[in-house]
Design a protein around this motif. Sequence first.
Motif, PDB file in Angstrom:
ATOM      1  N   PRO A   1       0.838  -1.206   0.000  1.00 41.77           N
ATOM      2  CA  PRO A   1       0.000   0.000   0.000  1.00 41.77           C
ATOM      3  C   PRO A   1       0.873   1.257   0.000  1.00 41.77           C
ATOM      4  CG  PRO A   1      -0.744  -1.578   1.661  1.00 41.77           C
ATOM      5  CD  PRO A   1       0.590  -2.060   1.170  1.00 41.77           C
ATOM      6  N   LEU A   2       0.784   2.047  -1.053  1.00 44.31           N
ATOM      7  CA  LEU A   2       1.674   3.196  -1.199  1.00 44.31           C
ATOM      8  C   LEU A   2       1.391   4.288  -0.175  1.00 44.31           C
ATOM      9  CD1 LEU A   2       1.909   3.479  -5.100  1.00 44.31           C
ATOM     10  CD2 LEU A   2       3.462   2.342  -3.498  1.00 44.31           C
ATOM     11  N   HIS A   3       0.189   4.255   0.422  1.00 44.62           N
ATOM     12  CA  HIS A   3      -0.097   5.274   1.429  1.00 44.62           C
ATOM     13  C   HIS A   3       0.752   5.092   2.689  1.00 44.62           C
ATOM     14  CE1 HIS A   3      -3.093   2.035   2.478  1.00 44.62           C
ATOM     15  NE2 HIS A   3      -2.573   2.273   3.664  1.00 44.62           N
ATOM     16  N   LEU A   4       1.445   3.944   2.804  1.00 43.21           N
ATOM     17  CA  LEU A   4       2.367   3.783   3.922  1.00 43.21           C
ATOM     18  C   LEU A   4       3.468   4.838   3.890  1.00 43.21           C
ATOM     19  CD1 LEU A   4       2.841  -0.115   3.977  1.00 43.21           C
ATOM     20  CD2 LEU A   4       1.574   1.267   5.639  1.00 43.21           C
ATOM     21  N   PHE A   5       3.760   5.355   2.683  1.00 40.81           N
ATOM     22  CA  PHE A   5       4.818   6.356   2.534  1.00 40.81           C
ATOM     23  C   PHE A   5       4.280   7.781   2.638  1.00 40.81           C
ATOM     24  CE2 PHE A   5       6.207   2.522   0.436  1.00 40.81           C
ATOM     25  CZ  PHE A   5       7.524   2.401   0.813  1.00 40.81           C
ATOM     26  N   ALA A   6       2.983   7.925   2.858  1.00 35.52           N
ATOM     27  CA  ALA A   6       2.405   9.270   2.932  1.00 35.52           C
ATOM     28  C   ALA A   6       2.777   9.979   4.230  1.00 35.52           C
ATOM     29  CB  ALA A   6       0.884   9.201   2.789  1.00 35.52           C
ATOM     30  N   ASP A   7       2.963   9.207   5.296  1.00 34.85           N
ATOM     31  CA  ASP A   7       3.357   9.794   6.574  1.00 34.85           C
ATOM     32  C   ASP A   7       4.814  10.243   6.498  1.00 34.85           C
ATOM     33  OD1 ASP A   7       2.780  10.021   9.663  1.00 34.85           O
ATOM     34  OD2 ASP A   7       4.733   9.041   9.470  1.00 34.85           O
ATOM     35  N   ARG A   8       5.084  11.493   6.869  1.00 28.73           N
ATOM     36  CA  ARG A   8       6.417  12.072   6.729  1.00 28.73           C
ATOM     37  C   ARG A   8       7.472  11.305   7.516  1.00 28.73           C
ATOM     38  NH1 ARG A   8       7.951  18.041   9.163  1.00 28.73           N
ATOM     39  NH2 ARG A   8      10.228  17.773   9.176  1.00 28.73           N
ATOM     40  N   SER A   9       7.178  10.995   8.764  1.00 34.99           N
ATOM     41  CA  SER A   9       8.157  10.296   9.597  1.00 34.99           C
ATOM     42  C   SER A   9       8.439   8.905   9.059  1.00 34.99           C
ATOM     43  CB  SER A   9       7.650  10.203  11.041  1.00 34.99           C
ATOM     44  OG  SER A   9       7.599  11.474  11.635  1.00 34.99           O
ATOM     45  N   ARG A  10       7.371   8.194   8.661  1.00 37.09           N
ATOM     46  CA  ARG A  10       7.560   6.842   8.166  1.00 37.09           C
ATOM     47  C   ARG A  10       8.347   6.838   6.861  1.00 37.09           C
ATOM     48  NH1 ARG A  10       2.414   5.032   7.501  1.00 37.09           N
ATOM     49  NH2 ARG A  10       2.235   4.583   9.734  1.00 37.09           N
ATOM     50  N   ALA A  11       8.052   7.800   5.968  1.00 36.40           N
ATOM     51  CA  ALA A  11       8.774   7.871   4.691  1.00 36.40           C
ATOM     52  C   ALA A  11      10.262   8.135   4.928  1.00 36.40           C
ATOM     53  CB  ALA A  11       8.174   8.962   3.810  1.00 36.40           C
ATOM     54  N   ALA A  12      10.578   9.040   5.860  1.00 34.16           N
ATOM     55  CA  ALA A  12      11.982   9.323   6.169  1.00 34.16           C
ATOM     56  C   ALA A  12      12.654   8.103   6.795  1.00 34.16           C
ATOM     57  CB  ALA A  12      12.070  10.518   7.106  1.00 34.16           C
ATOM     58  N   ALA A  13      11.918   7.386   7.654  1.00 36.87           N
ATOM     59  CA  ALA A  13      12.480   6.182   8.273  1.00 36.87           C
ATOM     60  C   ALA A  13      12.768   5.116   7.224  1.00 36.87           C
ATOM     61  CB  ALA A  13      11.529   5.650   9.335  1.00 36.87           C
ATOM     62  N   TYR A  14      11.846   4.958   6.264  1.00 34.79           N
ATOM     63  CA  TYR A  14      12.100   4.017   5.166  1.00 34.79           C
ATOM     64  C   TYR A  14      13.361   4.425   4.394  1.00 34.79           C
ATOM     65  CZ  TYR A  14       7.836   1.123   5.252  1.00 34.79           C
ATOM     66  OH  TYR A  14       6.864   0.217   5.572  1.00 34.79           O
ATOM     67  N   ALA A  15      13.522   5.724   4.130  1.00 31.35           N
ATOM     68  CA  ALA A  15      14.703   6.195   3.399  1.00 31.35           C
ATOM     69  C   ALA A  15      15.982   5.869   4.151  1.00 31.35           C
ATOM     70  CB  ALA A  15      14.598   7.702   3.150  1.00 31.35           C
ATOM     71  N   ASN A  16      15.979   6.089   5.459  1.00 29.29           N
ATOM     72  CA  ASN A  16      17.181   5.795   6.236  1.00 29.29           C
ATOM     73  C   ASN A  16      17.397   4.301   6.425  1.00 29.29           C
ATOM     74  OD1 ASN A  16      18.344   8.243   6.503  1.00 29.29           O
ATOM     75  ND2 ASN A  16      18.038   8.447   8.709  1.00 29.29           N
ATOM     76  N   MET A  17      16.314   3.513   6.381  1.00 30.60           N
ATOM     77  CA  MET A  17      16.482   2.066   6.438  1.00 30.60           C
ATOM     78  C   MET A  17      17.158   1.553   5.171  1.00 30.60           C
ATOM     79  SD  MET A  17      16.229  -0.487   8.404  1.00 30.60           S
ATOM     80  CE  MET A  17      15.118  -0.061   9.743  1.00 30.60           C
ATOM     81  N   PHE A  18      17.079   2.337   4.096  1.00 27.02           N
ATOM     82  CA  PHE A  18      17.773   2.011   2.854  1.00 27.02           C
ATOM     83  C   PHE A  18      19.209   2.533   2.873  1.00 27.02           C
ATOM     84  CE2 PHE A  18      18.859   3.235  -1.568  1.00 27.02           C
ATOM     85  CZ  PHE A  18      18.806   1.988  -2.167  1.00 27.02           C
ATOM     86  N   LEU A  19      19.391   3.794   3.304  1.00 26.19           N
ATOM     87  CA  LEU A  19      20.716   4.421   3.265  1.00 26.19           C
ATOM     88  C   LEU A  19      21.637   3.936   4.379  1.00 26.19           C
ATOM     89  CD1 LEU A  19      19.637   8.106   2.507  1.00 26.19           C
ATOM     90  CD2 LEU A  19      20.854   6.574   0.955  1.00 26.19           C
TER      91      LEU A  19
END
Length: 475
Positions: A268-286
């Motif tokens: 579900p792409l809306h999981l990335f709509a939340d600002r904190s969660r989207a940033a956390a996903y980005a850092n889980m990648f980086l």
Amino acid sequence: MTTTTLSAPPRADTGSPRVRPGIALVTLLTCQLMIILDVTVMNVALPRIRADLDFSPTGLSWVMDAYTLVFGGLLLLGGRAGDLFGRKRLFLAGTVVFTVASLAGGLAPTAGWLIAARVAQGIGGAMAAPNTLALLTTTFTEPKARIRVLALFSGMSSAGFAVGLLLGGLLTEWLSWRSVLFINVPFGLVVVALALRYLPDAPRRPAALDLPGAVTATASVGALVYGFISAATDGWGNLTTALSLSAGVVLLLAFLVVERRAAAPLLPLHLFADRSRAAAYANMFLGPMAGMSMFFFLTQYLQEVRGMSALATGFAFLPTAVLMFAIIRLIPRLLPRFGPKPLTVIGTLAMLAGLLLLTRLTTDSGYFPLLLAAMVLMGCGIGLAFSPLNVIIMATVPPAEAGAAGGALQTLQQTGGALGLAILVTVFGTAARSASGSPAQVLVSGTTAAFAAAAVIAVLTFLVALTFPKVRQPN
């Protein structure tokens, strides 16, 4: 000293297993540690595996890559399948597959047999891992308890990389390389026995599996990871590398289009709509791109330049592992008090400082003080930077989407680690080819260049951490 009481939901019906939160937590964390250990536990055993099974120099890399490729490619599918068909069912099936594959790998008489067993381990791990995280979030619903168990999960995942090197060194030195696979068998059997009796299962949702999303997601992640592996071994200009990465990008775009239109999307792409969660996903990648490469390069440095044995190399990472475990004990108290931003900012700064110290390595560098200081900084940094991310991503996810969210988290973590290693190995090779001197000096030149590139990635991780809002988790 205050303690957080673990709480679990009541049984859904009289036929459900009796839920004992403490046993459920130990069961799930043991499974996660077992799966994560297999990412690094084989590293220090590779020279003996090559000699015993007559691997070619290029073929030996597939002992690691076969597991990473399959595991990373199937995580999203494993998480969503658990949402639809039952998380406990997928968790149990995955653990059984992983355990049987470990036994088969330990008995491998040929190189091909071992590679096939590692592929099967990746399949089992991809079934069990995302559902481990989903079962944690749906079993422990009280906010304080959820923060605690998610921090423990994150710390177990991070520390598993260092523990894998220590355990691999011990088993390889005292027994044989086969024991690093056999050790999974008793743990797997215990996990299955406890899960059957004590793990609850969330109700399944009557929905069709998003097959187009499953195919494009698995194919895109698989192509990208394979491309990264090819880049690490053959360079970025290699035709296979270019075709794999191009196909991976095209399939990823196709996956996003499919998910936007699907009635029951795999992710579900809306999981990335939340600002904190989207940033956390980005850092889980980086974050894994920058931090996890330390284990790969330092293992080679300690053994080939400093002449350490497999056992001594494993013990060299002990400060990192101990500090990671210590920090996970503090995260449940620090996160509600300070929020995720200060912890991730401090953690990424510590990780950056550790990487910068490692760029100072020479052929004569001793363990004291430079390497020890770097190990301490990396242990603190990885523990603080990564532990809050699981909490941020999973704490507010609707129960029906916990598997999908957990699968996305672990997919980004595995893909980030594979991409980071490919980039840094390429940097290593370029620097080593242009260096002069003894083999040890050439290796050190490549290693320090790789750590400098990792420090650049850590700066990006730090910049993303600055975007977290200044909020605290619920008390």
